[in-house]
Design a protein around this motif. Structure first.
Motif, mmCIF file in Angstrom:
data_model
loop_
_atom_site.group_PDB
_atom_site.id
_atom_site.type_symbol
_atom_site.label_atom_id
_atom_site.label_comp_id
_atom_site.label_asym_id
_atom_site.label_seq_id
_atom_site.Cartn_x
_atom_site.Cartn_y
_atom_site.Cartn_z
ATOM 1 N N ALA A 104 0.863 -1.183 0.000
ATOM 2 C CA ALA A 104 0.000 0.000 0.000
ATOM 3 C C ALA A 104 0.900 1.235 0.000
ATOM 4 O O ALA A 104 1.146 1.851 1.028
ATOM 5 C CB ALA A 104 -0.907 -0.024 1.222
ATOM 6 N N GLU A 105 1.380 1.589 -1.184
ATOM 7 C CA GLU A 105 2.433 2.599 -1.263
ATOM 8 C C GLU A 105 1.939 4.022 -1.017
ATOM 9 O O GLU A 105 2.668 4.841 -0.456
ATOM 10 C CB GLU A 105 3.134 2.520 -2.627
ATOM 11 C CG GLU A 105 3.884 1.212 -2.865
ATOM 12 C CD GLU A 105 2.983 0.061 -3.285
ATOM 13 O OE1 GLU A 105 1.798 0.323 -3.589
ATOM 14 O OE2 GLU A 105 3.443 -1.091 -3.313
ATOM 15 N N ALA A 106 0.723 4.318 -1.453
ATOM 16 C CA ALA A 106 0.223 5.677 -1.242
ATOM 17 C C ALA A 106 0.160 5.973 0.253
ATOM 18 O O ALA A 106 0.648 7.008 0.730
ATOM 19 C CB ALA A 106 -1.157 5.836 -1.882
ATOM 20 N N ASN A 107 -0.423 5.037 0.996
ATOM 21 C CA ASN A 107 -0.486 5.203 2.453
ATOM 22 C C ASN A 107 0.918 5.254 3.043
ATOM 23 O O ASN A 107 1.188 6.058 3.944
ATOM 24 C CB ASN A 107 -1.264 4.047 3.071
ATOM 25 C CG ASN A 107 -1.174 4.050 4.576
ATOM 26 O OD1 ASN A 107 -1.600 4.990 5.228
ATOM 27 N ND2 ASN A 107 -0.584 3.006 5.143
ATOM 28 N N MET A 108 1.803 4.430 2.524
ATOM 29 C CA MET A 108 3.161 4.393 3.085
ATOM 30 C C MET A 108 3.850 5.753 3.013
ATOM 31 O O MET A 108 4.491 6.195 3.977
ATOM 32 C CB MET A 108 4.027 3.360 2.359
ATOM 33 C CG MET A 108 5.489 3.387 2.815
ATOM 34 S SD MET A 108 6.483 2.052 2.131
ATOM 35 C CE MET A 108 6.553 2.510 0.412
ATOM 36 N N SER B 254 2.514 8.802 2.796
ATOM 37 C CA SER B 254 1.925 9.775 3.728
ATOM 38 C C SER B 254 2.252 9.421 5.170
ATOM 39 O O SER B 254 2.524 10.295 5.993
ATOM 40 C CB SER B 254 0.406 9.835 3.547
ATOM 41 O OG SER B 254 0.076 10.237 2.239
ATOM 42 N N MET B 255 2.210 8.131 5.465
ATOM 43 C CA MET B 255 2.565 7.700 6.824
ATOM 44 C C MET B 255 3.990 8.122 7.164
ATOM 45 O O MET B 255 4.281 8.562 8.284
ATOM 46 C CB MET B 255 2.494 6.173 6.909
ATOM 47 C CG MET B 255 1.362 5.641 7.759
ATOM 48 S SD MET B 255 1.495 3.841 7.908
ATOM 49 C CE MET B 255 2.509 3.719 9.389
#
Lengths: 267, 322
Positions: free
Chosen positions: B60-64, B66-67
């Motif tokens: 889940a790269e998009a979340n990664m 931003s996280m």
């Protein structure tokens, strides 16, 4: 400024309408639906030591954020009048260089990930408070929200509190007629979250619900705040057209009168 | 073991493996370092001894991204790991707003840059990543030419105050450096001296091809300068202006599309500051769904020693014909 939460929330709504009556208009409906939530978060819930973090993931409710900042003295009252003007710090979606905004937002679906990162940093040793994020309900259609929801549960981030402004509208119409979100509480539960539901305009209940310790240790919490789009202003309440409004002087007068009458009657 | 053997032992593997080892060392020395993994495989074992400095956020790269911005804002130093395309293209907006926009110390360490994914196919190729990342404010874009540079680039990234995009390949590539290298972010390495023409290259095979092209050209009586442009942003404008002034002709080489990558960046500088003829060697502006290993695909795309040499000779002919 001082007074009861009711008085504060009324002033916040008045400022939102005033911003909406300015040159650019604003996201009136979603700002009004979030007005009570933000008033309570900044007034009663967010702590300073160790500092809680807050992300306004529905950045289009910036008018509500600025109105609340003015209410609690974080920006001068007069600054609200600069919304959208050249040189202002108050953009249509909040900027980081406005003090008190940890992350600029506006592109939906980022906030929960950002808050998840902060919550994880707190768990891994930082002297940090809790991580709060306020999302719109339409925003939950963004896939990245559920990426973050999965990993936050996996990481047992019980210091993460997501608040959903469930006003049931998005630009094109009702959320359930666009891409439906129900059964929303069950969806969050299925993702491993503790779920609390609350009337997002109940100023007596909100401080307790938003500020409460996590219902379940080792689980993140989502507060589904059932709200009314355009809340507090009868001509905008639960109306699709209240999403973005530039109030004419006549409309501003009507809206303000409606807001005051409602407030008087509910006292 | 001879010094040469020891050097090979240290840097002989893939740059990405060398970087993993370096990251573990940085993490052991700095508790702010946190390895953010997106199920790339292997990092979970590497960080078994430092579990509080490792997190796997899943595929889940998009979340990664931003996280990681959240982690960095809260005081940690996240090194996120994924394939180049899954960061630069898939999570482009998260990089733009949350990482670059906020100027946060997130280190985006990517593998499979360029055509290094080889037979994996175009879903795994990243020939537009440098162009995309180059437009991001505050973002330092590093493209080391071998494992020696990659190791130094990662250490340098750790020291930088702002965000970094560090582009690595997949498989091992031959070493460019057989000894210590004077790596400094933002400063091109002059690997060969010459005053007839300058070859500017970025990335493992482009630099290796540049070295071979210099030798090939020497046989034709052409003395070519070779710049290893391991930092694409901020670009070493000084070295480029000097090359334009002193050699009067430039050939760029990259494992990246001709739109917006190193070649485009060099043209921007030269056109504004000291115009001279430029030829760009890179991947054509077309979707490449051919099958083959990295070198095969590069050759097929027109990135080869022969094409570099031909471009140089054509350029010098252009100049001679004036």
């Amino acid at each position: 400024m001082s007074g009861s939460l009711t008085e504060r929330a009324l002033r916040v709504r008045e400022r939102i309408l005033k911003i909406g009556a300015g040159e650019h208009g604003t996201h009136v409906g979603g700002s009004l639906s979030a007005a009570d939530l933000l008033t309570v978060l900044y007034g009663e819930v967010l702590r300073t030591d160790p500092r809680d973090w807050f992300v306004l993931s529905k950045g289009h409710a910036s008018a509500a954020l600025y109105a609340v900042f003015a209410e609690y003295g974080l920006i001068p009252e007069a600054e609200c009048d600069t919304y959208g003007a050249p040189g202002s710090r108050l953009a249509g979606h909040p900027l980081r260089r406005l003090g008190g905004v940890d992350f600029p937002t506006g592109s939906l679906g980022h906030g929960l990930s950002l808050a998840t990162g902060v919550a994880l940093a707190a768990k891994r040793g930082g002297r940090l408070g809790r991580a709060f994020v306020l999302m719109g309900d339409g925003e939950l259609q963004e896939g990245s929200v559920w990426e973050a929801a999965m990993v936050a549960a996996q990481l047992r981030l019980d210091n993460l509190i997501a608040v959903v402004d469930r006003n049931r509208w998005q630009i094109s119409g009702r959320t359930e007629d666009c891409v439906g979100l129900e059964p929303l509480p069950d969806r969050w539960r299925a993702f491993g979250w503790s779920v609390r539901e609350v009337d997002g305009h109940d100023l007596d209940a909100l401080p307790g619900v938003l500020g409460a310790p996590p219902p379940a240790a080792d689980r993140p919490t989502v507060v589904i705040a059932n709200t009314v789009k355009g809340s507090g202003v009868p001509i905008f309440e639960d109306r699709k057209k209240s999403h973005y409004v530039k109030l004419s002087p006549q409309l501003y007068a009507r809206a303000s009168a409606g807001l005051r009458n409602r407030a008087r009657r509910s006292r | 073991m001879t010094a040469t053997q020891a050097w090979e032992e240290t840097y002989g593997g893939a740059a990405r493996d060398v970087c993993r080892r370096t990251l573990l060392e940085l993490a052991a020395a700095d508790p702010r370092v946190i390895c953010v993994d997106s199920d790339t495989g292997g990092l979970e074992d590497l960080f078994a001894e430092l579990p509080r400095q490792y997190v796997n956020v899943g595929i889940a790269e998009a979340n990664m991204i931003s996280m990681a911005a959240g982690l960095a804002a809260a005081g940690l130093r996240p090194f996120v790991h994924t394939l180049s395309s899954f960061a630069a293209a898939r999570a482009c907006e998260q990089i733009k707003i949350d990482v670059a926009g906020n100027n946060l110390p997130v280190r985006i360490v990517v593998t499979h840059g360029g055509l290094s994914a080889g037979h994996y196919g175009p879903t795994h190729h990243a020939v537009e990543d440098v162009a995309l990342m180059r437009t991001m404010p505050n973002l330092t874009v590093l493209v080391p030419a071998d494992a020696v540079e990659a190791d130094l680039a990662l250490r340098a990234a750790h020291e930088l105050a702002g965000p970094v995009f560090l582009r690595l390949g997949r498989a091992p590539t031959p070493l460019v450096h057989r000894g210590p290298c004077d790596f400094e972010v933002g400063r091109a390495l002059r690997l060969r001296d010459g005053d007839d023409v300058t070859i500017v290259a970025t990335g493992p095979y482009p630099v290796l091809m540049g070295i071979e092209a210099v030798e090939l050209l020497a046989g034709r009586g052409v003395r070519a300068r070779l710049l290893d442009m391991h930092t694409v942003k901020p670009l070493d404008r000084g070295a480029l202006v000097q090359a334009a002034r002193e050699t009067g002709a430039i050939v760029t080489v990259e494992d990246h599309v001709l739109v917006g990558g190193l070649g485009g960046a060099v043209c921007e500088v030269v056109a504004e500051e000291h115009p001279c003829p430029v030829r760009r060697i890179g991947v054509p502006d077309a979707y490449n769904d051919r099958v083959g290993d990295e070198l095969h695909l590069l050759n097929e795309a027109g990135v080869s020693v022969e094409r570099i040499a031909a471009a140089v000779l054509e350029l010098l002919g252009v100049r001679a014909g004036r």
